[in-house]
Design a protein around this motif. Sequence first.
Motif, mmCIF file in Angstrom:
data_model
loop_
_atom_site.group_PDB
_atom_site.id
_atom_site.type_symbol
_atom_site.label_atom_id
_atom_site.label_comp_id
_atom_site.label_asym_id
_atom_site.label_seq_id
_atom_site.Cartn_x
_atom_site.Cartn_y
_atom_site.Cartn_z
ATOM 1 N N LEU A 184 36.230 45.767 25.302
ATOM 2 C CA LEU A 184 36.904 45.247 26.764
ATOM 3 C C LEU A 184 38.853 44.705 26.575
ATOM 4 N N ILE A 185 39.212 44.947 27.651
ATOM 5 C CA ILE A 185 39.911 43.415 27.846
ATOM 6 C C ILE A 185 39.326 42.811 28.979
ATOM 7 N N GLU A 186 40.225 41.717 29.110
ATOM 8 C CA GLU A 186 39.720 40.487 30.400
ATOM 9 C C GLU A 186 41.351 40.604 30.119
ATOM 10 N N ARG A 187 41.524 41.478 32.012
ATOM 11 C CA ARG A 187 42.710 41.335 32.737
ATOM 12 C C ARG A 187 43.687 39.833 33.022
ATOM 13 N N LYS A 188 45.130 40.571 32.525
ATOM 14 C CA LYS A 188 45.479 39.049 32.601
ATOM 15 C C LYS A 188 45.886 39.388 34.583
ATOM 16 N N LYS A 189 46.486 40.512 34.994
ATOM 17 C CA LYS A 189 47.227 40.279 36.599
ATOM 18 C C LYS A 189 46.232 41.202 36.957
ATOM 19 N N PRO A 190 46.555 41.179 38.388
ATOM 20 C CA PRO A 190 44.825 41.753 38.883
ATOM 21 C C PRO A 190 45.601 43.331 38.992
ATOM 22 N N TRP A 224 36.426 33.467 40.854
ATOM 23 C CA TRP A 224 36.525 35.466 39.665
ATOM 24 C C TRP A 224 37.665 35.195 38.331
ATOM 25 N N GLN A 225 38.578 34.932 39.376
ATOM 26 C CA GLN A 225 39.572 34.847 38.251
ATOM 27 C C GLN A 225 39.867 34.229 36.673
ATOM 28 N N LYS A 226 38.902 33.313 37.063
ATOM 29 C CA LYS A 226 39.328 31.785 36.669
ATOM 30 C C LYS A 226 38.112 32.830 35.216
ATOM 31 N N SER A 227 36.661 33.185 35.925
ATOM 32 C CA SER A 227 35.834 33.766 34.843
ATOM 33 C C SER A 227 35.220 34.779 35.372
ATOM 34 N N PRO A 228 36.130 36.290 34.835
ATOM 35 C CA PRO A 228 35.611 37.206 35.992
ATOM 36 C C PRO A 228 34.459 37.680 35.803
ATOM 37 N N GLY A 229 33.701 38.848 36.102
ATOM 38 C CA GLY A 229 32.818 39.552 35.781
ATOM 39 C C GLY A 229 33.456 41.323 35.124
ATOM 40 N N ILE A 230 32.720 42.178 34.946
ATOM 41 C CA ILE A 230 32.772 43.312 35.147
ATOM 42 C C ILE A 230 34.378 44.123 36.173
ATOM 43 N N GLU A 231 35.640 44.416 36.273
ATOM 44 C CA GLU A 231 36.442 44.328 37.203
ATOM 45 C C GLU A 231 35.356 45.988 38.209
ATOM 46 N N PRO A 232 35.541 45.454 39.255
ATOM 47 C CA PRO A 232 34.748 46.069 40.348
ATOM 48 C C PRO A 232 34.694 47.889 39.683
ATOM 49 N N VAL A 233 35.357 48.240 39.925
ATOM 50 C CA VAL A 233 35.972 49.830 39.550
ATOM 51 C C VAL A 233 35.006 49.958 38.440
ATOM 52 N N TRP A 290 31.505 52.891 37.383
ATOM 53 C CA TRP A 290 31.617 53.624 36.649
ATOM 54 C C TRP A 290 30.158 53.450 35.345
ATOM 55 N N PHE A 291 30.522 52.193 35.092
ATOM 56 C CA PHE A 291 29.063 51.567 34.163
ATOM 57 C C PHE A 291 27.945 52.485 34.614
ATOM 58 N N LEU A 292 27.417 52.232 35.936
ATOM 59 C CA LEU A 292 26.491 52.398 37.160
ATOM 60 C C LEU A 292 26.060 53.716 36.663
ATOM 61 N N GLN A 293 27.352 54.799 36.611
ATOM 62 C CA GLN A 293 27.065 55.949 37.237
ATOM 63 C C GLN A 293 27.005 56.647 35.120
ATOM 64 N N LEU A 333 27.746 40.452 32.431
ATOM 65 C CA LEU A 333 29.400 39.906 32.973
ATOM 66 C C LEU A 333 28.594 40.990 34.356
ATOM 67 N N ALA A 334 27.461 42.350 34.210
ATOM 68 C CA ALA A 334 27.894 43.081 35.952
ATOM 69 C C ALA A 334 27.297 42.318 36.710
ATOM 70 N N LYS A 335 25.957 41.224 35.804
ATOM 71 C CA LYS A 335 25.343 40.515 37.157
ATOM 72 C C LYS A 335 26.520 39.249 37.523
ATOM 73 N N LYS A 336 27.383 39.307 37.132
ATOM 74 C CA LYS A 336 27.997 38.112 37.087
ATOM 75 C C LYS A 336 29.649 39.290 38.471
#
Length: 155
Positions: free
Chosen positions: A22-28, A135-144, A148-151, A118-121
Amino acid sequence: MAKKCDHKSVGMLIWKEGKLLLIERKKPPFGFAPPAGHIDGDLTFEDAVKRELKEEVGLNTKSIELVIEGRKENHCRREDGTWHYWKIYKVDANGEVLANQDETKQVGWYDKVQINMLAKKTEKYIKGEITEDSWQKSPGIEPVWYEWFLQLKII
């Protein structure tokens, strides 16, 4: 001026010893996510997988297997980027993981316990219990990717 969205995205699931890259995105859009990106003129989704994997984490593609595909409502920073048709692949890759300094805050291997934390966050963020700034300072899994992870029963 932002690029126009092509509404076509790829995502790469790379597993090693029970951990997902996994990567943590720097940009939206902010959050943790597998390497992913737009097709951007590549001839095929598979060509985009090879390019994005090298671009985002420095890895070379050995094999690609389509796992799931479909349309998701998800925003990107591009003009008209409100939805994407995704193809998610399981990828076997080699090389040394190198974070793209322009696009990533960090990159690492996460086990299912860490992914679930991360998903709980993300669940709290979706419910509005976490501010955008937090969120931007300390996010969880990107919503999309949460969807996908649920599916895919990763979470």
